[in-house]
Design a protein around this motif. Sequence first.
Motif, PDB file in Angstrom:
ATOM      1  N   SER A  34       0.575  -1.186   0.202  1.00 26.70           N
ATOM      2  CA  SER A  34      -0.043   0.114   0.066  1.00 26.70           C
ATOM      3  C   SER A  34       0.653   1.344  -0.197  1.00 26.70           C
ATOM      4  CB  SER A  34      -0.966   0.033   1.063  1.00 26.70           C
ATOM      5  OG  SER A  34      -1.730   1.080   1.286  1.00 26.70           O
ATOM      6  N   LEU A  35       1.827   1.550   0.916  1.00 26.81           N
ATOM      7  CA  LEU A  35       2.508   2.647   1.229  1.00 26.81           C
ATOM      8  C   LEU A  35       3.378   3.036  -0.060  1.00 26.81           C
ATOM      9  CD1 LEU A  35       3.459   4.884   3.044  1.00 26.81           C
ATOM     10  CD2 LEU A  35       5.441   3.279   3.772  1.00 26.81           C
ATOM     11  N   PRO A  36       3.934   1.932  -0.793  1.00 27.95           N
ATOM     12  CA  PRO A  36       4.666   2.339  -2.106  1.00 27.95           C
ATOM     13  C   PRO A  36       3.834   2.727  -3.015  1.00 27.95           C
ATOM     14  CG  PRO A  36       5.445   0.272  -1.297  1.00 27.95           C
ATOM     15  CD  PRO A  36       4.325   0.575  -0.303  1.00 27.95           C
ATOM     16  N   THR A  37       2.572   2.115  -3.527  1.00 29.35           N
ATOM     17  CA  THR A  37       1.824   2.469  -4.430  1.00 29.35           C
ATOM     18  C   THR A  37       1.213   3.852  -4.077  1.00 29.35           C
ATOM     19  OG1 THR A  37       0.081   1.136  -3.423  1.00 29.35           O
ATOM     20  CG2 THR A  37       1.509   0.310  -5.133  1.00 29.35           C
ATOM     21  N   ASN A  38       0.825   3.988  -3.033  1.00 29.60           N
ATOM     22  CA  ASN A  38       0.081   5.198  -2.748  1.00 29.60           C
ATOM     23  C   ASN A  38       0.887   6.528  -3.061  1.00 29.60           C
ATOM     24  OD1 ASN A  38      -1.802   3.809  -2.034  1.00 29.60           O
ATOM     25  ND2 ASN A  38      -2.100   4.434   0.401  1.00 29.60           N
ATOM     26  N   THR A  39       2.278   6.391  -2.488  1.00 31.02           N
ATOM     27  CA  THR A  39       3.374   7.307  -2.658  1.00 31.02           C
ATOM     28  C   THR A  39       3.519   7.668  -4.295  1.00 31.02           C
ATOM     29  OG1 THR A  39       4.502   6.771  -0.696  1.00 31.02           O
ATOM     30  CG2 THR A  39       5.713   8.089  -2.520  1.00 31.02           C
ATOM     31  N   HIS A  40       3.376   6.563  -5.054  1.00 27.27           N
ATOM     32  CA  HIS A  40       3.873   6.754  -6.548  1.00 27.27           C
ATOM     33  C   HIS A  40       2.666   7.709  -7.097  1.00 27.27           C
ATOM     34  CE1 HIS A  40       3.026   4.861 -10.320  1.00 27.27           C
ATOM     35  NE2 HIS A  40       3.692   5.607 -10.801  1.00 27.27           N
ATOM     36  N   THR A  41       1.238   7.248  -6.684  1.00 31.27           N
ATOM     37  CA  THR A  41       0.266   7.972  -7.148  1.00 31.27           C
ATOM     38  C   THR A  41       0.265   9.505  -7.017  1.00 31.27           C
ATOM     39  OG1 THR A  41      -1.183   6.017  -7.221  1.00 31.27           O
ATOM     40  CG2 THR A  41      -2.264   8.268  -7.028  1.00 31.27           C
ATOM     41  N   PHE A  42       0.457   9.831  -5.802  1.00 24.75           N
ATOM     42  CA  PHE A  42       0.584  11.230  -5.391  1.00 24.75           C
ATOM     43  C   PHE A  42       1.952  11.875  -5.980  1.00 24.75           C
ATOM     44  CE2 PHE A  42      -1.229   9.672  -1.252  1.00 24.75           C
ATOM     45  CZ  PHE A  42      -2.790  10.090  -1.636  1.00 24.75           C
ATOM     46  N   PHE A  43       2.885  11.034  -6.032  1.00 24.67           N
ATOM     47  CA  PHE A  43       4.092  11.888  -6.681  1.00 24.67           C
ATOM     48  C   PHE A  43       3.816  11.941  -8.199  1.00 24.67           C
ATOM     49  CE2 PHE A  43       8.311  11.111  -8.843  1.00 24.67           C
ATOM     50  CZ  PHE A  43       8.964  12.369  -8.440  1.00 24.67           C
ATOM     51  N   TYR A  44       3.355  10.680  -9.054  1.00 28.25           N
ATOM     52  CA  TYR A  44       3.185  10.741 -10.124  1.00 28.25           C
ATOM     53  C   TYR A  44       2.267  11.962 -10.628  1.00 28.25           C
ATOM     54  CZ  TYR A  44       0.668   9.497 -14.406  1.00 28.25           C
ATOM     55  OH  TYR A  44       0.055   9.221 -15.808  1.00 28.25           O
ATOM     56  N   ARG A  45       1.169  12.186  -9.891  1.00 27.83           N
ATOM     57  CA  ARG A  45       0.483  13.214 -10.624  1.00 27.83           C
ATOM     58  C   ARG A  45       1.029  14.651 -10.218  1.00 27.83           C
ATOM     59  NH1 ARG A  45      -4.651  11.039 -11.301  1.00 27.83           N
ATOM     60  NH2 ARG A  45      -5.712  13.100 -11.446  1.00 27.83           N
ATOM     61  N   SER A  46       1.933  14.726  -9.375  1.00 26.73           N
ATOM     62  CA  SER A  46       2.374  15.954  -9.104  1.00 26.73           C
ATOM     63  C   SER A  46       3.524  16.251  -9.963  1.00 26.73           C
ATOM     64  CB  SER A  46       2.795  16.378  -7.678  1.00 26.73           C
ATOM     65  OG  SER A  46       4.099  15.361  -7.552  1.00 26.73           O
ATOM     66  N   ALA A  47       4.229  15.346 -10.629  1.00 25.08           N
ATOM     67  CA  ALA A  47       5.462  15.616 -11.316  1.00 25.08           C
ATOM     68  C   ALA A  47       5.420  14.885 -12.826  1.00 25.08           C
ATOM     69  CB  ALA A  47       6.663  14.829 -10.558  1.00 25.08           C
ATOM     70  N   VAL A  48       4.426  14.347 -13.145  1.00 25.64           N
ATOM     71  CA  VAL A  48       4.793  13.688 -14.394  1.00 25.64           C
ATOM     72  C   VAL A  48       4.239  14.741 -15.451  1.00 25.64           C
ATOM     73  CG1 VAL A  48       2.149  13.206 -14.617  1.00 25.64           C
ATOM     74  CG2 VAL A  48       3.704  11.725 -15.904  1.00 25.64           C
TER      75      VAL A  48
END
Length: 346
Positions: free
Chosen positions: A92-106
């Motif tokens: 859960s923790l890695p995937t959640n971080t990925h989604t939040f980071f992805y949406r901010s940086a992609v």
Amino acid sequence: MQQTNYTKIFAIVAWVALMAVSCWATAESLRLLLPSIPYVFIWVITIIFFVIASIGSKLIVDSLNSNIMLENRTGKLWGGIVIMLIFWVIFSLPTNTHTFFYRSAVRDVVTKDLSRTKEDLKSLGSKEYVARMMFTAWDSKEKRINSYLTNLTQEAQNPAMEGIGPRFETILKKIEVELGTKIQRVKPRTNNHKGWNEVVDNYTNYVNSTMEQQKLTDAQKFVNVLDNETKKEVNANIRNITTMQRKVANMDKLDTKVIESSSKVLSQSYALIDRYNQFLGKPDNKSIYQSKVSKTDRMLSVIDVWKDYFKGEYKGRGFIFWLILSMLVDIAGFIMFDIAFRKKGI
């Protein structure tokens, strides 16, 4: 009694709300990583995993609570820890971080990725630029190799340590790196200046012959770069990138389909550029294209994002902030679950 009921109701509602946020973030990450799996299945998996992680957190809390009756306290503590490691820390923790980071940086990542790739394609499509880079690269390479060949002669005739020694071998390895090929070792027929010079001449002839063959190969590649089919391919990729640049610029909000389409266009361009990478004269970009996986494409993968983070790729992009936010959302959910289903004390 009524106050307790209201507290429990609030805790359950809060837990469901926090679970919804966490499961959405997990599902979004998995959808990017595994687009072939139906989204509804991903949601079912994420909800089940979050519930299991919540139960694991409660096992830990209960096992540490000395005010309640609990059998096998130590076993439940370790069981809760294992559950949390598997279903929260690893999943859960890695995937959640990925989604939040992805949406901010992609958006920034794909914009820069498209821009750099387009400029390199334009360079590849310029006859004058490619020719200049090829001749410059070979001139520099020949100078380095000829310098090493001179060093071989000097080392074989070194009064302090004549013959074929360790430093001679070190120089040969440097030449191998320049040529990108293995050099067959030769033993001197006689252990004197004549024998050592024969060995040096043998290596020199082989190296010069290999260089000439490589120059012919590069020359043929240069001709291929200039042929009509390659030019058409370069120009087609430039047009595709221009189209994606326009779509990215016109996004009012994050559009995953546009990002995924950009990723496909970039992957095609990466493969094309890598075929003629030696003509670009941009060593910093060489490793980027060799992978044939665009920076944008890596952003779609939770695994690659975490790998790149540990390599220091995302310094200054707020990755730690999104990691902390993910932790807080999940931990708050676990706390609410514990409050809602708290065991009564002794």
